[in-house]
Design an enzyme around this catalytic site. Structure first.
Site, short mmCIF file in Angstrom:
data_model
loop_
_atom_site.label_atom_id
_atom_site.label_comp_id
_atom_site.label_asym_id
_atom_site.label_seq_id
_atom_site.Cartn_x
_atom_site.Cartn_y
_atom_site.Cartn_z
N LYS A 1 -2.92 11.23 4.47
CA LYS A 1 -1.77 11.13 5.38
C LYS A 1 -0.69 12.14 5.03
O LYS A 1 -0.26 12.93 5.85
CB LYS A 1 -1.20 9.71 5.34
CG LYS A 1 -2.25 8.63 5.50
CD LYS A 1 -2.94 8.71 6.85
CE LYS A 1 -3.95 7.60 6.99
NZ LYS A 1 -4.70 7.67 8.25
N TYR B 1 -2.87 -2.88 8.87
CA TYR B 1 -3.85 -1.85 9.23
C TYR B 1 -5.17 -2.54 9.59
O TYR B 1 -5.74 -3.26 8.78
CB TYR B 1 -4.01 -0.94 8.02
CG TYR B 1 -5.17 0.03 8.01
CD1 TYR B 1 -6.01 0.09 6.91
CD2 TYR B 1 -5.40 0.91 9.06
CE1 TYR B 1 -7.05 0.99 6.84
CE2 TYR B 1 -6.45 1.83 9.00
CZ TYR B 1 -7.27 1.86 7.89
OH TYR B 1 -8.30 2.75 7.82
N ILE C 1 0.08 5.04 0.63
CA ILE C 1 -0.47 6.30 1.13
C ILE C 1 0.47 7.07 2.05
O ILE C 1 0.24 8.24 2.33
CB ILE C 1 -1.83 6.12 1.83
CG1 ILE C 1 -1.69 5.26 3.10
CG2 ILE C 1 -2.84 5.52 0.89
CD1 ILE C 1 -2.98 5.22 3.90
N ASP D 1 -0.26 -0.31 -1.47
CA ASP D 1 -0.89 0.83 -0.82
C ASP D 1 0.22 1.77 -0.35
O ASP D 1 0.91 1.48 0.62
CB ASP D 1 -1.73 0.33 0.36
CG ASP D 1 -2.47 1.43 1.08
OD1 ASP D 1 -2.07 2.61 0.95
OD2 ASP D 1 -3.43 1.14 1.80
#
Lengths: 448, 541
Positions: free
Chosen positions: A276, A152, A239, A237
């Site tokens: 998200k 990202y 998400i 992470d």
């Protein structure tokens, strides 16, 4: 009346003037182009279509329906006293009801295969804040986190800017579908050592952004063994954990830990968010779930800089503790995402474009390397430029994600209507046809 | 119940010791800082005596420092003090003004025989930190909260700056207006918004700030950065205006949590500029100048001054002339001014509040060095919604701060609601007026109550506090004595107040009482409890 503002007459810090914000990259240039000329079906049909923003709008109507039928979520229940408590509430522990709701939502997403304790949930205003906070806590300036590529783009900013911590990339490539292996982990660690940089942890995104794929159980086990061997931290992470197309395909690090009876788990920290999975990035809701007591305590204190509005906590507590709603939401969201994914994959395939096999997220990882004039970063950017300015599609170039191979692009598919996506696919189709024509013409010319 | 601000307290001796260590450490690590050695005239005789007598010790000292610098990989943090055992139990005095870069290992957890995973120096310094009186008091008040009928012996909270006086007004409005209809529908606010806040809210906030300051200033919405509270606003300015190791001058006594907000993650220092009771704790430019020069001598770069106006804990206002002189001072030294005006709408006296923005408005010079911090937690009683404002005239600072807001954005849901509320200017005007009136009444009653006990307060014109002189009741004129009184008040009288040492006041015996969490009926109860302590505590000096 123009006022001459003297520049630099009073000093600013290095942080304020640094370029580490990374906003001069294509990643952001594309967004800017979209902002200046956004596609609208009726009013601006030739505008730029945004395929570079990982937002989930496919299940929004479900949220609206809930709020319309559950007014107590938006009111304060017991009238004045309910509001009073809420408006004054700035305890960095967060509303217990909300923490419980988050913990239970996270459990539901994982099909009940992992348990989450509300006392370990630390609330932050978004996963962005959560990642930065963890970096402040786990590493000193000059230390490093290992992050697998492609990653990202905003990690460069979130993990490094104010913290002074470095990112040392773990180079993954297409030969094995960009999977993380013990070899590349070791290589990255050695690279850091050679530069005299102390590695404090590994940060993975599972499901991965931009790959749009979950990490396999065996790989997770290997990563966990690696960090245990090196005695460093692991930040997972997760998400996009609620955005996996099939419920059985996502394995959380929490499940690995549970299977091992939490041995060595105090080095593991999970980041989650509702931006998200629930399509609510505007609400700024993130969390750190840590198995390390000291990290929980410190993160909680540090969250003073990034608290979630109590009003928002209250509303979401009501929503997320409604099991019927969440079960239905998770299921429906999955199906809609899967449908979208299939639609875009088919559309791309019929245009002659292949993607990495994905099973999660709001995007797919598209391979345009055959189209590159030169198999270099410059070639990729040239192609990205054409896509943006000629085809009017904002997609994210792999180089922004530090991908080691040029030609890969991230294409988001959940932040627009089906019609808009079809328009986008059509444009790609036409673009590919034109490219093929140009290519065959060029070949003809060569043959002569 | 609100809770928890993090900060440290320390005794004056330990403070000096720590400052010494800090300064000496600074000398060792900077190549330019070198102590001046008085020539050893008596030792070296002869013609070159004086010269050699100075050069040799200097040279020796210089090489000694060089040796130390080379062989000390990282500066050692001052060791944390173990918590002293006393009847009230619990106050560990840990200094955290310098964030240790060397890292001691985290305690072995029973789960990890292989050794604990490393935690950064920043985290360590916080975790090792013990409980300050502030934290202890808050916890006690939470565990055993006073309630008129339900828990009449519970702890009364006078240590927390919440204004509950006019909450009913806001509550009523919300009950009437905050339904999810057209205006407040979820559509349009769920998606990503500008991290530094919705323009509509900036416009509304600019209007509110102007209203609250009695229309003396016009605030330009495009110079506003919104963020999740004044706490991150202060920290962001700290990041933007100073580098690690730089410093801000802050007049004492000051808001305890400045230590956290300004210093914790930024590595920036606070240099306290003491104000004295003889001057009614008013800001002295001489003291400011002295502090600046001392910092310069030590090799510390001062980047700005942080003032609070109205001040916390005193509640005093800075007059126009002082603001002008501050601006002159900042111009002369080429530094910034951060004006924390969080309580601007909570003035209750007769003095006029003058914003730094007003000073700048009239003179266009030096706009680039002035930054105002504001928020809705105090003046609008909405700390839970997390709304903080940076108002700056400096484009570079605005640009940098804007980028930083990604880490601390306000929920769009709350933003939308606030736009709605703040746009109702009749309601807002009413609220401001009624709130001021209620603050004034409470202040007058509370101060009168304390006066009857023989406790005088500094005249305050705004804010939620009285700054009370309890020097007559501390067992010894020291921080220790002050904390003993604090302890009695908390554990015997069950009244939570903030001791001046938490605010870095250099004179022991001053206490901050917050009166805005009480109703008028509570005042006699509070005074009664305080009387029980003061009657037994009169010092015989």
């Amino acid at each position: 009346m123009a006022i001459e503002i003297e520049q630099h007459s009073v000093g600013l810090s290095k942080v304020a003037v640094s370029e580490t914000h990374g906003e001069d990259s294509p990643y952001f240039a594309g967004w800017k182009a979209y902002d200046e000329n956004p596609y609208d079906e009726l009013n601006n049909p030739s505008g730029v279509i945004q395929l570079g923003l990982a937002e989930n709008q496919v299940s929004f109507d479900l949220l609206e329906a809930f709020l319309e039928t559950h007014s107590e979520a938006s009111s304060w229940g017991k009238g004045a006293s309910g509001f009073r408590e809420n408006a004054l509430f700035q305890d960095y522990h967060g509303l217990l009801s909300f923490r419980k709701a988050m913990a239970s939502f996270m459990e539901q997403i994982r099909g009940g295969r992992a348990k989450f304790d509300p006392e370990r949930v630390v609330l932050t205003a978004g996963a962005t804040a959560a990642n930065e906070l963890l970096t402040f806590i786990l590493a000193d300036p000059g230390d490093a986190l290992l992050v697998p590529t492609p990653y990202y783009p905003a990690f460069d900013r979130d993990l490094r800017w104010r913290t002074g911590v470095k990112i040392v990339p773990i180079h993954c490539d297409s030969s094995n579908n960009f999977q993380i292996t013990p070899q590349v982990l070791e290589a990255a660690y050695s690279e850091a050592e050679a530069m005299n940089i102390k590695v404090r942890g590994v940060l993975i995104a599972n499901p991965s952004n931009p790959l749009g794929a979950t990490i396999q159980r065996s790989v997770l086990e290997e990563i966990f063994d690696f960090v245990t061997r090196k005695n460093i931290h692991l930040v997972s992470d997760e998400i996009y954990s609620g955005s996996v197309f099939s419920s059985s395909e996502f394995i959380s690090i929490a499940e690995i830990l549970e299977a091992r009876q939490y041995k060595n788990s105090e080095r593991v920290h999970i980041v989650y968010s509702l931006s998200k999975d629930l399509g609510l990035p505007g609400f700024r809701v993130g969390t750190i779930y840590s198995y390390n007591d000291k990290v929980v305590t410190t993160a909680r204190r540090m969250s003073s800089f990034t608290l979630i509005s109590s009003q928002t906590q209250h509303l979401l507590a009501s929503m997320l503790s409604n099991k019927e709603f969440t079960e239905n939401y998770i299921k429906t969201n999955r199906e809609r995402l899967r449908k979208r994914y299939n639609m875009i994959i088919e559309g791309l395939r019929s245009a002659g474009i292949e993607c990495l096999k994905g099973n999660a997220g709001l995007f797919c990882w598209m391979n345009l390397s055959p189209l590159l004039e030169k198999p270099t970063r410059e070639g990729e950017l040239a192609l990205w430029n054409s896509m943006l300015h000629e085809v009017k599609l904002n997609i994210s170039p792999g180089s922004s994600c530090h991908c080691s191979e040029p030609g890969w692009f991230r294409v988001c598919f959940a932040n627009m209507s089906e019609q808009t996506l079809e328009v986008a696919l059509k444009r790609i189709h036409n673009f590919m046809e034109k490219e093929r024509e140009l290519e065959s013409k060029a070949r003809l010319v060569k043959d002569f | 119940m609100t809770r928890t601000r993090l900060f440290r307290s320390r005794s004056s001796e330990e403070k000096e010791e720590e400052e010494e260590q800090h300064y000496s450490k600074h000398n060792i690590t900077t190549s330019t800082g070198m102590r001046v050695i008085v020539p050893l005239q008596g030792v070296v005789q002869g013609r070159g005596g004086l010269f050699l007598g100075s050069v040799i010790p200097c040279a020796l000292f210089y090489f000694f420092q060089l040796y130390l610098k080379r062989h000390r990989s990282q500066p050692n943090p001052p060791p944390p003090q173990p918590p002293p055992e006393n009847s009230g139990g619990q106050l560990a005095e840990v200094s955290v003004s310098v964030l240790p870069r060397s890292l001691s290992r985290v305690h072995l957890s029973p789960r990890s025989p292989g050794g604990p995973a490393y935690v950064s120096g920043r985290a360590n310094s916080i975790v090792k930190g013990g409980d300050s009186p502030h934290d202890v008091g808050l916890r006690k008040a939470l565990e055993d909260p006073y309630h008129q009928s339900g828990n009449p012996d519970g702890v009364i909270q006078l240590g927390l700056a919440d204004n509950k006086l006019s909450l009913d007004l806001v509550g009523e409005w919300l009950a009437k207006n905050a339904i999810f209809g057209e205006e407040l529908s979820i559509g349009g606010i769920a998606s990503y918004q500008p991290f530094d806040g919705l323009m509509e809210l900036k416009v509304a906030v600019a209007g509110f700030m102007s209203q609250v300051m009695k229309k003396s200033v016009f605030f330009n919405p495009s110079q506003i950065i919104l963020t999740a509270g004044a706490t991150p606003a202060i920290e962001m300015l700290s990041f933007c205006l100073a580098d690690t190791g730089n410093a801000f001058l802050v007049p004492t006594p000051y808001y305890p949590c400045f230590d956290r907000d300004v210093k914790w993650r930024t590595g920036v220092e606070i240099i306290p500029v003491p104000c004295r009771s003889a001057d009614n704790f008013s800001l002295s430019l001489t003291a400011l100048d002295r502090a600046f020069n001392q910092a310069k001598k030590r090799g510390t770069k001062v980047r700005g001054i942080i003032i609070s106006n109205p001040s916390n804990p005193m509640g005093s206002l800075l007059d126009r002339e002082t603001l002008y002189r501050l601006l002159d001072f900042a111009r002369e030294k080429n530094i910034h001014i951060v004006s924390n005006e969080l309580f601007a709408g909570s003035t209750h006296g007769n003095e006029e509040f003058v914003s730094m923005a007003e000073i700048i408005d009239l003179e266009d010079l030096d706009r680039n060095r002035v930054h105002i911090v504001y928020g809705l937690s105090k003046d609008l009683s909405l700390p839970g919604f997390r709304v903080g404002i940076i108002y700056s005239f400096n484009d570079n600072v605005l640009a940098a701060a804007k980028k930083l807001t990604r880490f601390s954005s306000i929920s769009a849901l709350s933003q939308r609601l606030l736009v709605f509320m703040l746009s109702d200017s009749n309601f807002i005007q009413q609220f401001i007026e009624i709130n001021r009136e209620r603050l004034r009444r409470m202040y007058i009653k509370f101060v009168a109550g304390l006066k009857q006990l023989g406790i005088e307060c500094i005249k305050s014109h705004g804010g939620f506090y009285c700054w009370a002189d309890m020097r007559g009741y501390i067992p010894s004129y020291s921080e220790k004595g002050e904390l003993e009184l604090w302890d009695k008040l908390l554990n015997m009288a069950k009244v939570n107040v903030t001791p001046g040492s938490c605010c870095h006041c250099i004179e022991p015996g001053w206490f901050r009482f917050c009166f805005t969490t009480l109703t008028e009926k509570d005042i006699p109860v509070v005074m009664d409890r305080i009387r029980k302590i003061t009657e037994t505590c009169k010092s015989h000096s």
